[in-house]
Write an enzyme that holds these catalytic residues in place. Structure first.
Site, PDB file in Angstrom:
ATOM      1  N   GLY A   1      21.157  25.163  76.535  1.00 44.31           N
ATOM      2  CA  GLY A   1      21.905  23.920  76.013  1.00 44.31           C
ATOM      3  C   GLY A   1      23.012  23.445  76.649  1.00 44.31           C
ATOM      4  O   GLY A   1      23.558  22.251  76.616  1.00 44.31           O
ATOM      5  N   ALA A   2      24.038  24.522  76.654  1.00 45.04           N
ATOM      6  CA  ALA A   2      25.303  24.204  77.388  1.00 45.04           C
ATOM      7  C   ALA A   2      25.290  23.517  78.829  1.00 45.04           C
ATOM      8  O   ALA A   2      26.223  22.899  79.068  1.00 45.04           O
ATOM      9  CB  ALA A   2      26.017  25.588  77.355  1.00 45.04           C
TER      10      ALA A   2
ATOM     11  N   GLY B   1      52.765  18.027  52.097  1.00 42.82           N
ATOM     12  CA  GLY B   1      51.883  17.122  51.420  1.00 42.82           C
ATOM     13  C   GLY B   1      51.329  15.977  52.266  1.00 42.82           C
ATOM     14  O   GLY B   1      51.077  16.225  53.180  1.00 42.82           O
ATOM     15  N   GLY B   2      51.611  14.919  51.577  1.00 36.90           N
ATOM     16  CA  GLY B   2      50.932  13.811  52.367  1.00 36.90           C
ATOM     17  C   GLY B   2      51.470  13.432  53.746  1.00 36.90           C
ATOM     18  O   GLY B   2      50.957  13.029  54.716  1.00 36.90           O
TER      19      GLY B   2
HETATM   20  C1  HXC Z   1      64.060  12.889  47.907  1.00 35.32           C
HETATM   21  C2  HXC Z   1      64.695  14.845  49.203  1.00 35.32           C
HETATM   22  C3  HXC Z   1      63.476  15.164  49.175  1.00 35.32           C
HETATM   23  C4  HXC Z   1      62.404  14.381  48.817  1.00 35.32           C
HETATM   24  C5  HXC Z   1      64.604  16.689  50.253  1.00 35.32           C
HETATM   25  N1  HXC Z   1      65.423  15.999  49.618  1.00 35.32           N
HETATM   26  N2  HXC Z   1      63.252  16.331  49.980  1.00 35.32           N
HETATM   27  N3  HXC Z   1      65.265  13.959  48.518  1.00 35.32           N
HETATM   28  N4  HXC Z   1      62.970  13.351  48.013  1.00 35.32           N
HETATM   29  N5  HXC Z   1      61.014  14.627  48.878  1.00 35.32           N
HETATM   30  C6  HXC Z   1      66.791  15.847  49.774  1.00 35.32           C
HETATM   31  C7  HXC Z   1      67.446  17.324  48.852  1.00 35.32           C
HETATM   32  O1  HXC Z   1      67.696  16.874  47.626  1.00 35.32           O
HETATM   33  C8  HXC Z   1      68.661  17.631  49.711  1.00 35.32           C
HETATM   34  O2  HXC Z   1      69.624  16.391  49.241  1.00 35.32           O
HETATM   35  C9  HXC Z   1      68.263  16.988  51.205  1.00 35.32           C
HETATM   36  O3  HXC Z   1      67.319  16.273  51.193  1.00 35.32           O
HETATM   37  C10 HXC Z   1      68.064  18.274  52.134  1.00 35.32           C
HETATM   38  O4  HXC Z   1      67.112  19.124  51.403  1.00 35.32           O
HETATM   39  P1  HXC Z   1      67.399  20.504  51.076  1.00 35.32           P
HETATM   40  O5  HXC Z   1      66.650  21.147  50.066  1.00 35.32           O
HETATM   41  O6  HXC Z   1      68.856  20.933  50.907  1.00 35.32           O
HETATM   42  O7  HXC Z   1      67.029  21.230  52.467  1.00 35.32           O
HETATM   43  P2  HXC Z   1      66.308  22.442  52.937  1.00 35.32           P
HETATM   44  O8  HXC Z   1      66.991  23.673  52.217  1.00 35.32           O
HETATM   45  O9  HXC Z   1      66.418  22.614  54.269  1.00 35.32           O
HETATM   46  O10 HXC Z   1      64.650  22.343  52.373  1.00 35.32           O
HETATM   47  C11 HXC Z   1      64.215  21.245  52.747  1.00 35.32           C
HETATM   48  C12 HXC Z   1      62.617  20.949  52.172  1.00 35.32           C
HETATM   49  C13 HXC Z   1      63.143  20.971  50.687  1.00 35.32           C
HETATM   50  C14 HXC Z   1      61.917  22.094  52.197  1.00 35.32           C
HETATM   51  C15 HXC Z   1      61.949  19.925  52.546  1.00 35.32           C
HETATM   52  O11 HXC Z   1      64.045  19.969  50.630  1.00 35.32           O
HETATM   53  C16 HXC Z   1      61.868  20.462  49.722  1.00 35.32           C
HETATM   54  O12 HXC Z   1      60.977  21.484  49.593  1.00 35.32           O
HETATM   55  N6  HXC Z   1      61.967  19.158  49.322  1.00 35.32           N
HETATM   56  C17 HXC Z   1      60.676  18.620  48.590  1.00 35.32           C
HETATM   57  C18 HXC Z   1      59.321  18.555  49.020  1.00 35.32           C
HETATM   58  C19 HXC Z   1      58.538  18.020  48.310  1.00 35.32           C
HETATM   59  O13 HXC Z   1      58.042  18.668  47.308  1.00 35.32           O
HETATM   60  N7  HXC Z   1      58.248  16.648  48.854  1.00 35.32           N
HETATM   61  C20 HXC Z   1      57.251  16.017  48.257  1.00 35.32           C
HETATM   62  C21 HXC Z   1      55.783  16.285  48.664  1.00 35.32           C
HETATM   63  S1  HXC Z   1      54.568  15.318  48.047  1.00 35.32           S
HETATM   64  P3  HXC Z   1      71.090  16.684  49.312  1.00 35.32           P
HETATM   65  O14 HXC Z   1      71.877  15.385  48.819  1.00 35.32           O
HETATM   66  O15 HXC Z   1      71.605  17.987  48.550  1.00 35.32           O
HETATM   67  O16 HXC Z   1      71.611  16.802  50.877  1.00 35.32           O
HETATM   68  C22 HXC Z   1      54.430  14.095  48.915  1.00 35.32           C
HETATM   69  C23 HXC Z   1      53.233  13.297  48.340  1.00 35.32           C
HETATM   70  C24 HXC Z   1      52.917  12.163  49.664  1.00 35.32           C
HETATM   71  O17 HXC Z   1      54.838  14.160  50.078  1.00 35.32           O
HETATM   72  C25 HXC Z   1      51.242  12.118  49.333  1.00 35.32           C
HETATM   73  C26 HXC Z   1      50.933  10.867  50.186  1.00 35.32           C
HETATM   74  C27 HXC Z   1      49.465  10.626  50.155  1.00 35.32           C
END
Ligand code: HXC
Length: 510
Positions: free
Chosen positions: A404-405, A169-170
């Site tokens: 040109g290069a 994402g961002g």
């Molecule tokens: C809060 C989060 C989190 C998030 C992970 N965690 N991502 N908490 N916000 N974005 C937490 C999980 O709940 C978990 O907590 C711990 O981190 C580890 O995550 P897991 O899923 O167990 O790890 P893994 O299997 O390795 O997977 C990692 C991951 C997955 C691929 C990153 O967690 C994931 O898909 N997260 C969401 C990604 C996402 O959609 N982010 C938002 C993107 S949008 P516990 O307590 O169980 O340890 C964005 C917009 C920004 O970023 C725009 C700016 C312009």
């Protein structure tokens, strides 16, 4: 009093534990170091000074008031790399997946402000699930604050991103605005949307590794500048890179002690160019034979291999190298090569790093895929980048410099300071055969006549002397003396002063 001191130690110990031992073990089981271990590897021993160890988030939604971790998922501060100062942040995946909250972002912004004020590079070790979902727009705002700092820091201090875990994402856009991105193979990913969303929207089935792994970004998209085997290797390479760079745009690049002779003659270079002018040779050999101790830090080595970019040292001083590579696509310039080299030239110019250009280029790659892809605009990027660069520029034409290069590759006309050619150089509008077939079209079919015309064209233009007669080439040099000549040229340019007319900023063809 002792109690108070012990309380501080206890708080520190708790902060150092991040998300707890279970999550630290999980991090290790994926072959990843923790955020603190990475800092230890990256910085000189004992040099790290931490900021904001006790910062906590302020979110009270979704039960977050019960999930507070001192430091809020990112470790920030400064330290040294071989004695030179850097600022850094290291996201801690063990704390809420390293997700970025408003306060997490504020910690990053704080060290970026300090880096700009104090003139030291910023290194970001990224390992994060993106915006902290529980915080909603507050986290999005935090990202945008970081992006804005990236823009303000660009061209002021070097910014280096290391991707050491997920980055979606961002989260990808802050690294994308930094100068260099290093990734770790098999454990780091960068994508705007992950494989699940891709499948829903486009029906494509793709793994995370294929979509946004280190190999993909280092060889296909060019988002990454290097892909490394593991955390340790990536961090050691960052140390090597930082060693080559000035700390900010007001400083000259560092001069390091060197253990190579400044008068080294390389006899083997006299035979580097094959007798057959269309046969390839490896331009790496020339770069390494010119460099102090043969050390070449290549940037984007797996992308657009028809051009080489990277850093060497000459007599201890950093020099950026751009070199056509005859082994790939005969060294032609194409869209990818032009973009790769243009960005590199602009980095060097922004940070006062002199540029050495090694030329063996038969021209721009022809064809519909190049034209439809906008080779005119992308080629213009490199032309523009060389034309605006005011740093010392030394060019050596080893063989072909066609069309040109020829102009683009740091020619005299683009304010090249020293333009050398080897005696094997061929500086012409195009190759002899192509030229003959155009200017003697009426003789096509008469092989003898065409052969005679081709020979005539070769005799007149397949050499450096026509250009040298006009002063477009300052001197024709012996290949074996190239290191000495180039090093002397750069030494003579140490006090070069050149500036472009005042403008708000230019309008490089993006
Ligand atoms: C809060 C989060 C989190 C998030 C992970 N965690 N991502 N908490 N916000 N974005 C937490 C999980 O709940 C978990 O907590 C711990 O981190 C580890 O995550 P897991 O899923 O167990 O790890 P893994 O299997 O390795 O997977 C990692 C991951 C997955 C691929 C990153 O967690 C994931 O898909 N997260 C969401 C990604 C996402 O959609 N982010 C938002 C993107 S949008 P516990 O307590 O169980 O340890 C964005 C917009 C920004 O970023 C725009 C700016 C312009």
């Amino acid at each position: 009093m002792q109690d108070i001191l012990e309380q501080l130690e206890a708080r520190r110990d708790q902060a150092r534990l991040g998300g707890g031992q279970r999550r630290i073990d999980a991090q290790h089981s994926k072959g990843k170091l923790t955020a603190r271990e990475r800092i230890e590897v990256l910085l000189d021993e004992g040099s790290f000074e931490e900021f904001d160890m006790f910062v906590a988030h302020r979110c009270v939604d979704f039960g977050m008031e019960t999930q507070k971790y001192p430091g809020d998922g990112v470790i920030t501060g400064w330290g040294t790399i071989n004695g030179r100062m850097v600022y850094l942040y290291s996201q801690d995946f063990t704390v809420l997946g390293g997700s970025l909250s408003e306060t997490h972002a504020a910690k990053i912004c704080k060290i970026m402000d300090m880096a700009i004020k104090n003139g030291a590079p910023v290194i970001g070790l990224n390992d994060s699930g993106g915006a902290r979902i529980q915080e909603g727009v507050a986290a999005l705002g935090g990202y945008a604050d970081v992006f804005q700092k990236n823009v303000l820091a660009s061209g002021v201090v070097p910014q280096i991103s290391v991707i050491m875990g997920p980055c979606a994402g961002g989260a990808v856009y802050s690294p994308a605005m930094t100068d260099f991105i290093f990734m770790v193979k098999d454990s780091s990913y960068m994508f705007v949307t992950g494989p699940d969303v891709v499948k829903t929207v486009t029906n494509e089935i793709v793994t995370a590794e294929e979509l946004g792994g280190a190999r993909t970004h280092a060889s296909k998209s060019s988002v990454a500048d290097g892909a490394y085997e593991n955390d340790m290797e990536a961090l050691f390479e960052v140390r090597r890179l930082v060693d080559m760079l000035p700390l900010n745009n007001r400083e000259k690049p560092p001069v390091r002690p060197y253990f190579d002779s400044h008068s080294r003659i390389e006899n083997s270079l006299d035979t580097l160019i094959p007798d057959n002018t269309n046969a390839p040779y490896d331009m790496h050999e020339l770069v390494r034979k010119l460099a102090d101790e043969g050390d070449f830090f290549e940037i984007q080595k797996d992308f657009a291999k028809n051009i080489l970019t990277g850093f060497i040292r000459l007599e201890g001083s950093t020099v950026g190298v751009v070199a056509n590579q005859p082994m790939v696509l005969a060294g032609c310039l194409d869209i990818d090569a032009s973009r790769k080299a243009a960005r590199f030239v602009r980095f060097c110019d922004a940070f006062e790093i002199p540029i050495l250009t090694l030329v063996d280029v038969p021209g721009f790659l022809p064809g519909t895929s190049q034209e439809y892809g906008g080779v005119i605009k992308h080629g213009a990027k490199l032309l523009f980048a060389y034309g605006e660069a005011t740093v010392p520029k030394v060019t050596v034409i080893t063989r072909k410099a066609y069309g040109g290069a020829y102009d683009v590759m740091a020619s005299k006309h683009l304010r090249g300071d020293f333009n050398y050619a080897w005696p094997t150089a061929e500086i012409a509008v195009m190759g002899a055969k192509g030229a003959t077939e155009i200017i003697h079209r009426s003789d096509l079919g008469n092989d003898d006549k065409i052969a005679a015309h081709t020979k005539d064209y070769e005799d007149r233009f397949a050499n450096p002397f026509v250009a040298a007669e006009r002063g477009f080439i300052d001197e024709v040099i012996m290949p074996r003396n190239t290191r000495v000549r180039v090093a002397r040229a750069f030494a003579s340019l140490r006090n070069k002063q050149l500036s472009n007319p005042w403008k708000k900023h230019d309008n490089i063809p993006l």
